[in-house]
Scaffold this active site. Structure first.
Site, PDB file in Angstrom:
ATOM      1  N   GLU A 122       0.919  -1.265  -0.088  1.00  0.00           N
ATOM      2  CA  GLU A 122      -0.181   0.126  -0.057  1.00  0.00           C
ATOM      3  C   GLU A 122       0.964   1.304  -0.089  1.00  0.00           C
ATOM      4  O   GLU A 122       1.895   1.157   0.548  1.00  0.00           O
ATOM      5  CB  GLU A 122      -0.613   0.142   1.308  1.00  0.00           C
ATOM      6  CG  GLU A 122      -1.873  -0.965   1.450  1.00  0.00           C
ATOM      7  CD  GLU A 122      -2.472  -1.329   2.551  1.00  0.00           C
ATOM      8  OE1 GLU A 122      -3.634  -1.761   2.735  1.00  0.00           O
ATOM      9  OE2 GLU A 122      -1.870  -1.158   3.786  1.00  0.00           O
ATOM     10  N   GLN A 182       3.434  -6.191  16.802  1.00  0.00           N
ATOM     11  CA  GLN A 182       3.027  -4.940  17.412  1.00  0.00           C
ATOM     12  C   GLN A 182       2.544  -4.701  18.581  1.00  0.00           C
ATOM     13  O   GLN A 182       2.474  -3.806  19.640  1.00  0.00           O
ATOM     14  CB  GLN A 182       1.837  -4.448  16.629  1.00  0.00           C
ATOM     15  CG  GLN A 182       1.612  -4.350  15.140  1.00  0.00           C
ATOM     16  CD  GLN A 182       2.799  -3.617  14.312  1.00  0.00           C
ATOM     17  OE1 GLN A 182       2.967  -2.338  14.914  1.00  0.00           O
ATOM     18  NE2 GLN A 182       3.267  -4.050  13.558  1.00  0.00           N
ATOM     19  N   ASP A 228      -7.841  -4.726   8.829  1.00  0.00           N
ATOM     20  CA  ASP A 228      -7.445  -3.600   7.842  1.00  0.00           C
ATOM     21  C   ASP A 228      -7.290  -3.646   6.551  1.00  0.00           C
ATOM     22  O   ASP A 228      -6.346  -3.086   5.882  1.00  0.00           O
ATOM     23  CB  ASP A 228      -5.919  -3.025   8.565  1.00  0.00           C
ATOM     24  CG  ASP A 228      -4.870  -3.976   8.480  1.00  0.00           C
ATOM     25  OD1 ASP A 228      -5.150  -5.179   7.897  1.00  0.00           O
ATOM     26  OD2 ASP A 228      -3.880  -3.786   8.823  1.00  0.00           O
TER      27      ASP A 228
HETATM   28  N1  LIG Z   1      -4.345  -0.608  12.265  1.00  0.00           N
HETATM   29  C1  LIG Z   1      -3.129  -0.374  11.906  1.00  0.00           C
HETATM   30  O1  LIG Z   1      -2.968   0.883  11.953  1.00  0.00           O
HETATM   31  C2  LIG Z   1      -2.202  -1.413  11.948  1.00  0.00           C
HETATM   32  C3  LIG Z   1      -0.768  -1.122  11.968  1.00  0.00           C
HETATM   33  C4  LIG Z   1       0.203  -2.264  12.023  1.00  0.00           C
HETATM   34  C5  LIG Z   1      -0.316  -3.408  11.741  1.00  0.00           C
HETATM   35  N2  LIG Z   1      -1.711  -3.689  11.782  1.00  0.00           N
HETATM   36  C6  LIG Z   1      -2.261  -5.001  11.651  1.00  0.00           C
HETATM   37  O2  LIG Z   1      -1.956  -5.488  12.827  1.00  0.00           O
HETATM   38  C7  LIG Z   1      -1.889  -6.980  12.786  1.00  0.00           C
HETATM   39  C8  LIG Z   1      -0.686  -7.549  13.621  1.00  0.00           C
HETATM   40  O3  LIG Z   1       0.375  -7.028  13.035  1.00  0.00           O
HETATM   41  P1  LIG Z   1       1.695  -7.545  13.458  1.00  0.00           P
HETATM   42  O4  LIG Z   1       2.926  -6.858  12.844  1.00  0.00           O
HETATM   43  O5  LIG Z   1       1.890  -7.811  15.099  1.00  0.00           O
HETATM   44  O6  LIG Z   1       1.761  -8.989  12.938  1.00  0.00           O
HETATM   45  P2  LIG Z   1       2.502 -10.571  13.418  1.00  0.00           P
HETATM   46  O7  LIG Z   1       2.320 -11.344  12.375  1.00  0.00           O
HETATM   47  O8  LIG Z   1       3.969 -10.303  13.856  1.00  0.00           O
HETATM   48  O9  LIG Z   1       1.494 -11.038  14.588  1.00  0.00           O
HETATM   49  C9  LIG Z   1       0.321 -11.392  14.682  1.00  0.00           C
HETATM   50  C10 LIG Z   1      -0.059 -12.375  15.699  1.00  0.00           C
HETATM   51  O10 LIG Z   1      -1.341 -12.831  15.759  1.00  0.00           O
HETATM   52  C11 LIG Z   1      -1.331 -14.150  15.847  1.00  0.00           C
HETATM   53  N3  LIG Z   1      -2.593 -14.759  15.514  1.00  0.00           N
HETATM   54  C12 LIG Z   1      -3.186 -14.981  14.266  1.00  0.00           C
HETATM   55  N4  LIG Z   1      -4.461 -15.595  14.379  1.00  0.00           N
HETATM   56  C13 LIG Z   1      -4.957 -15.332  15.593  1.00  0.00           C
HETATM   57  C14 LIG Z   1      -5.987 -15.608  16.211  1.00  0.00           C
HETATM   58  N5  LIG Z   1      -7.171 -16.016  15.664  1.00  0.00           N
HETATM   59  N6  LIG Z   1      -6.175 -15.431  17.566  1.00  0.00           N
HETATM   60  C15 LIG Z   1      -5.026 -14.983  18.374  1.00  0.00           C
HETATM   61  N7  LIG Z   1      -3.990 -14.822  17.599  1.00  0.00           N
HETATM   62  C16 LIG Z   1      -3.715 -15.106  16.329  1.00  0.00           C
HETATM   63  C17 LIG Z   1      -0.228 -14.719  15.021  1.00  0.00           C
HETATM   64  O11 LIG Z   1       0.033 -16.155  15.803  1.00  0.00           O
HETATM   65  C18 LIG Z   1       0.830 -13.729  15.392  1.00  0.00           C
HETATM   66  O12 LIG Z   1       1.571 -14.002  16.585  1.00  0.00           O
HETATM   67  C19 LIG Z   1      -1.800  -7.344  11.358  1.00  0.00           C
HETATM   68  O13 LIG Z   1      -2.893  -7.849  10.732  1.00  0.00           O
HETATM   69  C20 LIG Z   1      -1.416  -5.764  10.800  1.00  0.00           C
HETATM   70  O14 LIG Z   1      -1.863  -5.822   9.176  1.00  0.00           O
HETATM   71  C21 LIG Z   1      -2.469  -2.617  11.665  1.00  0.00           C
END
Ligand SMILES: NC(=O)c1ccc[n+]([C@@H]2O[C@H](COP(=O)([O-])OP(=O)(O)OC[C@H]3O[C@@H](n4cnc5c(N)ncnc54)[C@H](O)[C@@H]3O)[C@@H](O)[C@H]2O)c1
Length: 346
Positions: free
Chosen positions: A63, A147, A234
């Site tokens: 993006e 995060q 998102d």
């Molecule tokens: N809204 C925003 O501004 C924003 C900003 C950054 C990231 N994000 C989103 O936040 C999310 C997390 O990002 P990240 O960098 O921490 O990703 P990441 O892949 O490092 O961590 C995601 C975690 O979620 C866990 N997970 C997956 N399915 C699950 C479930 N059903 N129940 C519990 N845990 C589960 C995974 O095992 C993993 O540890 C992503 O979807 C990303 O796109 C959003």
């Protein structure tokens, strides 16, 4: 040939970003970025706004997130690839740029993988400071990936959270998060189910990554009075909450035009009422009304938050060595003699 000053753009590498964070202090920097985001949200009308521009593939999304306040222009490049962690890569990586609107010349290039984690946590806690119950002490943190620690520390610094209850489908992620938060001053509880994680929590943060309409929380799990900080939904077809939760919540969003495409509310009618956060921050709309209301921040991440973070970094590195000058812009002696510059270099 030595580049002239006009050719050089300050570049903040990952290494320098980490030095900057340690120099300022993580919680202090998150709090300061939040203040910058708040002040930029309060002048919402001075920004160009557009939903971000996605390139979807079966593997994930790439993006571009541009905005401008008429004086500076900024954009972030960011990806979202939930399958990446299984291949030893991050789900989210990013870099960003600021430019001077008057000349069009870039004025900052920086890594934004770290900075995105800081600005996302800053935005979440800023919104939490408006919407979460004032008595909030316990946060459920569902999804313990990249995060997660940033989210926990932001809510500690800005919303008075003193305990976090962690849950992830991958227990190794929960153990990693708990180990990282060991000396943070937070009481950390490792949970085996999402139901256990939300027990006694006034704030529920969902921050999972899966390229599908997941149901991290079902309707019966969410009691009255909580604030939900939903981060992971998102993208079109990538959400975290059961639709019935949305119907019981008052929903707050960054920029409706983008959130209706990408956020939890893609499951609702196009005219379902939502409140824009900038209006809450300027006092034009109400935040939390009462103790029983469920507030939901349907977070997708908006370009102005990245613009704020970029401006913050630009001012924080002034007079420091937390950047290096990058020879990025061709600067011929005669601006119209780009060819001559190239030939003289042979
Ligand atoms: N809204 C925003 O501004 C924003 C900003 C950054 C990231 N994000 C989103 O936040 C999310 C997390 O990002 P990240 O960098 O921490 O990703 P990441 O892949 O490092 O961590 C995601 C975690 O979620 C866990 N997970 C997956 N399915 C699950 C479930 N059903 N129940 C519990 N845990 C589960 C995974 O095992 C993993 O540890 C992503 O979807 C990303 O796109 C959003």
């Amino acid at each position: 040939m030595q580049p002239s000053d006009k050719a050089l753009v300050p570049f903040v590498s990952v290494d320098n970003m980490m030095r900057l964070v340690h120099h300022i202090g993580l919680e202090k920097m998150i709090t300061q970025i939040a203040a910058q985001i708040e002040s930029d949200f309060k002048r919402w009308e001075s920004f160009d706004k557009t939903p971000r521009i996605p390139a979807h593939s079966p593997h994930g999304v790439i993006e571009l997130m541009p905005t401008s306040d008429g004086e500076a222009y900024g954009f972030k490049y960011v990806n979202g690839h939930p399958k990446n962690t299984s291949e030893g890569l991050q789900t989210v990586t990013a870099f960003g740029l600021l430019a001077d609107v008057y000349t069009g010349y870039p004025t900052l290039l920086t890594e934004m993988t770290m900075l995105t984690a800081l600005r996302t946590a800053a935005t979440s806690a800023l919104v939490g400071s408006y919407l979460a119950p004032k008595s909030s002490r316990v946060m459920a943190m569902i999804g313990n990936g990249a995060q997660s620690e940033f989210q926990c520390l932001a809510f500690k610094a800005m919303c008075g959270i003193d305990a976090v209850r962690l849950y992830d489908t991958d227990h190794a992620a929960t153990e990693k998060c708990a180990a990282n938060l060991k000396n943070s001053g937070l009481t950390v509880v490792l949970c085996k189910t999402p139901e256990d994680a939300i027990e006694g929590a006034q704030i529920i943060t969902t921050c999972t990554a899966d390229k599908k309409n997941a149901t991290i929380l079902t309707d019966n799990m969410v009691g009255p009075g909580v604030h939900i900080n939903a981060i992971g939904g998102d993208c079109p077809g990538k959400t975290e909450l059961h639709r019935d939760i949305l119907l019981r919540s008052d929903i707050f969003v960054e920029y409706p035009e983008q959130t209706r495409i990408e956020g939890e509310i893609q499951a609702l009618a196009e005219d379902h009422p939502v409140t824009e956060l900038w209006q809450v921050m300027t006092g034009q709309a109400k935040g939390r009304r009462d103790d029983r209301q469920i507030t939901l921040f349907d977070s997708v991440g908006f370009a102005i938050e990245d613009f704020s973070a970029l401006c913050y970094v630009q001012s924080a590195i002034k007079g420091t060595d937390f950047f290096e000058p990058l020879d990025m812009l061709a600067d011929p002696d005669d601006p119209r003699d780009l060819y001559g510059m190239l030939m003289r270099a042979s």
